[in-house]
Design a protein around this motif. Structure first.
Motif, PDB file in Angstrom:
ATOM      1  N   THR A   4       1.836   0.549   6.343  1.00  0.00           N
ATOM      2  CA  THR A   4       3.224   0.658   5.912  1.00  0.00           C
ATOM      3  C   THR A   4       4.111   1.091   7.069  1.00  0.00           C
ATOM      4  O   THR A   4       3.889   2.147   7.664  1.00  0.00           O
ATOM      5  N   GLU A  95     -12.462   0.854   2.182  1.00  0.00           N
ATOM      6  CA  GLU A  95     -11.132   1.472   2.080  1.00  0.00           C
ATOM      7  C   GLU A  95     -10.031   0.429   2.280  1.00  0.00           C
ATOM      8  O   GLU A  95      -9.030   0.416   1.550  1.00  0.00           O
ATOM      9  N   VAL A  96     -10.206  -0.422   3.264  1.00  0.00           N
ATOM     10  CA  VAL A  96      -9.187  -1.438   3.563  1.00  0.00           C
ATOM     11  C   VAL A  96      -9.071  -2.430   2.417  1.00  0.00           C
ATOM     12  O   VAL A  96      -7.969  -2.717   1.924  1.00  0.00           O
ATOM     13  N   ASP A  98     -10.010  -2.208  -0.686  1.00  0.00           N
ATOM     14  CA  ASP A  98      -9.579  -1.628  -1.961  1.00  0.00           C
ATOM     15  C   ASP A  98      -8.059  -1.514  -2.054  1.00  0.00           C
ATOM     16  O   ASP A  98      -7.518  -1.364  -3.154  1.00  0.00           O
ATOM     17  N   ARG A  99      -7.377  -1.585  -0.907  1.00  0.00           N
ATOM     18  CA  ARG A  99      -5.918  -1.461  -0.910  1.00  0.00           C
ATOM     19  C   ARG A  99      -5.207  -2.817  -0.967  1.00  0.00           C
ATOM     20  O   ARG A  99      -3.983  -2.864  -1.027  1.00  0.00           O
ATOM     21  N   THR A 101      -3.503  -6.002  -2.319  1.00  0.00           N
ATOM     22  CA  THR A 101      -2.803  -6.323  -3.561  1.00  0.00           C
ATOM     23  C   THR A 101      -3.111  -7.761  -3.978  1.00  0.00           C
ATOM     24  O   THR A 101      -3.591  -8.566  -3.166  1.00  0.00           O
TER      25      THR A 101
END
Length: 201
Positions: A4, A95-96, A98-99, A101
């Motif tokens: 972000t 981790e990557v 799972d984020r 969209t």
């Protein structure tokens, strides 16, 4: 998917980059990769050709360049020092992914379809694995204290890269189903098997 952006300037750059990529993929799908020029992409994205090249060194990089490798490296470096090297990479990938969209998944499916349809893109993507291997080896070297060119680091990095290629080859295989979240579950499972020494019995 990118980290972000924190400043207005970074957010504007991310928006421009995303617009260029979106218009490029649309044009590739509508009129073919070979028939689409950088000038056409720039015009559709309402930027100059020189601006296009600031974001992507060449036309093929719109498809070839992804944002996952830097994110994975950052996530792997953030793992606790006691976590084994390959396990750190496995956790980082989880981790990557799972984020991601639904919108990012759809964009990735479109990107993979273009890989499948354009042989030269697929060939270039395989060549890029050498660069990805260097990133993986850098992470492994940092976590083990070994030089990045140590044979143990290169062999382990090659094994990780091999798992990725075996499960998620660029463009997959002609006729296979589109890329899905469960494919990344298989990738994580493959790395877990590698961590355990690849038991086949």
């Amino acid at each position: 998917m990118t980290a972000t952006p924190t400043s207005l300037r970074e957010r504007k750059k991310a928006k421009t980059r995303a617009a260029i990529r979106e218009h490029a993929m649309r044009l590739f799908e509508e009129q073919g990769y070979a028939s689409t020029t950088v000038d056409q992409i720039a015009e559709a994205a309402e930027v100059s050709p020189s601006t296009f090249f600031r974001y992507f060194p060449a036309k093929e990089d719109v498809i070839l360049v992804d944002d996952y490798d830097p994110m994975m490296v950052e996530a792997a470096r953030a793992q606790p020092p006691e976590v084994p090297p390959i396990e750190a990479i496995r956790r980082a990938l989880r981790e990557v992914f799972d984020r991601l969209t639904p919108e990012v998944w759809e964009s990735e499916r479109r990107r993979q379809r273009l890989f499948a349809e354009v042989p030269e893109l697929r060939a270039r993507a395989l060549n890029q694995m050498a660069e990805a291997l260097d990133l993986i080896c850098d992470v492994l070297a940092e976590r083990t204290g070994l030089p990045a060119d140590d044979i143990r680091v290169r062999a382990a990095g090659g094994a990780v890269a091999g798992v990725v290629l075996a499960i998620l080859p660029p463009g997959r295989m002609t006729g296979q189903s589109p890329i899905e979240p469960r494919d990344f579950d298989r990738l994580i499972e493959g790395l877990d098997l590698l961590q355990k020494g690849l038991p086949l019995g």
